[in-house]
Write an enzyme that holds these catalytic residues in place. Structure first.
Site, PDB file in Angstrom:
ATOM      1  N   GLY A 131       0.795  -1.210   0.000  1.00  0.00           N
ATOM      2  CA  GLY A 131       0.000   0.000   0.000  1.00  0.00           C
ATOM      3  C   GLY A 131       0.831   1.265   0.000  1.00  0.00           C
ATOM      4  O   GLY A 131       0.456   2.268  -0.620  1.00  0.00           O
ATOM      5  N   GLN A 165      -7.472  -0.528   4.640  1.00  0.00           N
ATOM      6  CA  GLN A 165      -8.151  -1.087   5.810  1.00  0.00           C
ATOM      7  C   GLN A 165      -9.576  -1.543   5.515  1.00  0.00           C
ATOM      8  O   GLN A 165     -10.106  -2.407   6.208  1.00  0.00           O
ATOM      9  CB  GLN A 165      -8.170  -0.073   6.957  1.00  0.00           C
ATOM     10  CG  GLN A 165      -6.835   0.119   7.639  1.00  0.00           C
ATOM     11  CD  GLN A 165      -6.348  -1.125   8.360  1.00  0.00           C
ATOM     12  OE1 GLN A 165      -7.094  -2.060   8.629  1.00  0.00           O
ATOM     13  NE2 GLN A 165      -5.068  -1.137   8.697  1.00  0.00           N
ATOM     14  N   HIS A 179      -1.515  -7.837   2.834  1.00  0.00           N
ATOM     15  CA  HIS A 179      -1.440  -8.510   4.135  1.00  0.00           C
ATOM     16  C   HIS A 179      -2.499  -8.044   5.128  1.00  0.00           C
ATOM     17  O   HIS A 179      -2.658  -8.649   6.186  1.00  0.00           O
ATOM     18  CB  HIS A 179      -0.039  -8.354   4.741  1.00  0.00           C
ATOM     19  CG  HIS A 179       0.286  -6.984   5.244  1.00  0.00           C
ATOM     20  ND1 HIS A 179       0.280  -6.675   6.584  1.00  0.00           N
ATOM     21  CD2 HIS A 179       0.638  -5.855   4.591  1.00  0.00           C
ATOM     22  CE1 HIS A 179       0.625  -5.400   6.737  1.00  0.00           C
ATOM     23  NE2 HIS A 179       0.843  -4.882   5.541  1.00  0.00           N
ATOM     24  N   CYS A 212       3.073   1.566  11.927  1.00  0.00           N
ATOM     25  CA  CYS A 212       4.098   1.919  10.929  1.00  0.00           C
ATOM     26  C   CYS A 212       5.062   2.971  11.457  1.00  0.00           C
ATOM     27  O   CYS A 212       5.550   3.806  10.712  1.00  0.00           O
ATOM     28  CB  CYS A 212       3.434   2.421   9.656  1.00  0.00           C
ATOM     29  SG  CYS A 212       2.253   1.247   8.953  1.00  0.00           S
TER      30      CYS A 212
END
Length: 390
Positions: free
Chosen positions: A65, A170, A192, A312
């Protein structure tokens, strides 16, 4: 309990990825082996497209992403002539960082107290200048789970002659996402987050939209992203997209039950974005006097993985940017943790979490009361866990 960070590899994705490792050809080769690899990639392209109601030709595979977001911002600047970026104040750092690195003017679109984008403010911002703009608005926030008014924003954006990028990393695979109906010009997806392998994602590009590749040096992905395709990862992504097509709507019962039980233990707990439409698997909450780092340590020692927001940031726990944008006071935001469920979640997970959180909560609150009574500290329980347990 941290599926928004990553969710376990689905068995269908594992099988597809492993089988693809034995296919020896380069997808760009015209011989038999190459055509076999190309067939795997194109099957996955169709499966990923079907997940978000996009045409297979609109799907451009990437390394994830984050790269897809960078590709979109680059294309907006290089091919669409965009000169300013309007980014929601709760956008993921992948999009915000790409915007800030573009060298273009960046403005943040405010949100309300539930974390929903202010559409009136967006309209005013678009009308304030006549330079071409790209609006970046995620489908659902990764921390609160709040679903954004993307279709309405797209209508406002297009009437102003601007373009819209939707980060659906998401949302896809958890709730229905329809690229065409939303009216987005580009959409970011990640493998993922829905049960595919790490290291693979996609950018969906509306048919006919001018596009310029960020990565050059080859003709792959219809010259939109150079480099030999990650055939194994792409095959796993496609299989996961197919397996995730029913979404995670049933998890709302577990999530809501968790919140009811937490509220009974801590009547002053706050559940962020709970008055808005949310992803069925996400709960972001806090109670006064708590500290997220201490809570995460306690839960981790009990074998429970949760987060303090986005996953992240190199493992750092800082002031929650999303909650700041929502106007949440520090007394609550510093103790906020996110629980996110996934395709492997079951009722026993909720029981175990509530039990562990309750014990940590009582220890921290008891220690805070004791220290406040002695005059040693006021209003905060952020000492190391060893001190909490002692």
């Amino acid at each position: 309990m941290d599926h928004n960070a990553t969710t376990p590899l689905r068995p269908e994705a594992r099988t597809a990825a492993v089988e693809a490792l034995d296919v020896l050809g380069n997808p760009s080769s015209v011989h038999t082996e190459g055509r076999a690899s190309r067939a795997l990639v194109e099957t996955a392209r169709r499966e990923v497209g079907e997940l978000v109601s996009a045409k297979p030709a609109e799907v451009v595979f990437s390394s994830g992403g984050t790269e897809a977001a960078a590709m979109a911002v680059h294309a907006a600047k290089a091919a669409l002539g965009v000169r300013r970026l309007l980014v929601s104040a709760v956008e993921h750092d992948a999009v915000l960082s790409a915007a800030e690195a573009s060298g273009l003017a960046v403005s943040l679109i405010p949100v309300d107290g539930e974390g929903r984008t202010d559409l009136a403010a967006l309209k005013t911002m678009l009308e304030a200048a006549d330079t071409p703009a790209l609006v970046a608005l995620m489908y659902a926030n990764n921390e609160t789970g709040v679903i954004q008014p993307v279709a309405e924003a797209a209508s406002i954006t297009h009437k102003a002659g601007a373009f819209l990028l939707c980060d659906a990393v998401q949302g896809a695979g958890k709730v229905p996402v329809d690229f065409a109906s939303l009216g987005a010009d580009m959409m970011v997806l990640g493998g993922h987050k829905l049960g595919g392998p790490m290291g693979v994602g996609a950018l969906v590009v509306r048919t006919g939209l001018p596009f310029e590749a960020r990565s050059v040096g080859g003709g792959q992905e219809s010259r939109r992203r150079a480099g030999s395709e990650n055939v194994s990862g792409v095959a796993g992504f496609g299989a996961a997209a197919r397996a995730a097509s029913n979404g995670l709507g049933e998890l709302a019962v577990l999530r809501d039950g968790l919140e009811v039980r937490i509220a009974k233990i801590a009547p002053d707990a706050a559940f962020f974005g709970a008055k808005a439409s949310r992803l069925p698997n996400t709960s972001y909450f806090s109670a006064p006097g708590l500290d997220a780092e201490t809570l995460l340590m306690a839960l981790d020692l009990d074998g429970l993985a949760v987060s303090a927001g986005a996953a992240c940031s190199s493992g750092k726990i800082g002031r929650p940017r999303v909650l700041d944008a929502m106007g949440v006071p520090d007394e609550l935001s510093r103790g906020a943790i996110r629980v996110s469920l996934g395709w492997t979640s079951e009722a026993a997970d909720i029981d175990r979490f509530v039990d562990s959180w309750s014990r940590a909560y009582e220890r921290i609150r008891a220690r805070t009361t004791k220290l406040n009574a002695s005059g040693t500290v006021s209003g905060r329980a952020d000492a190391p866990l060893a001190a909490v347990e002692s």
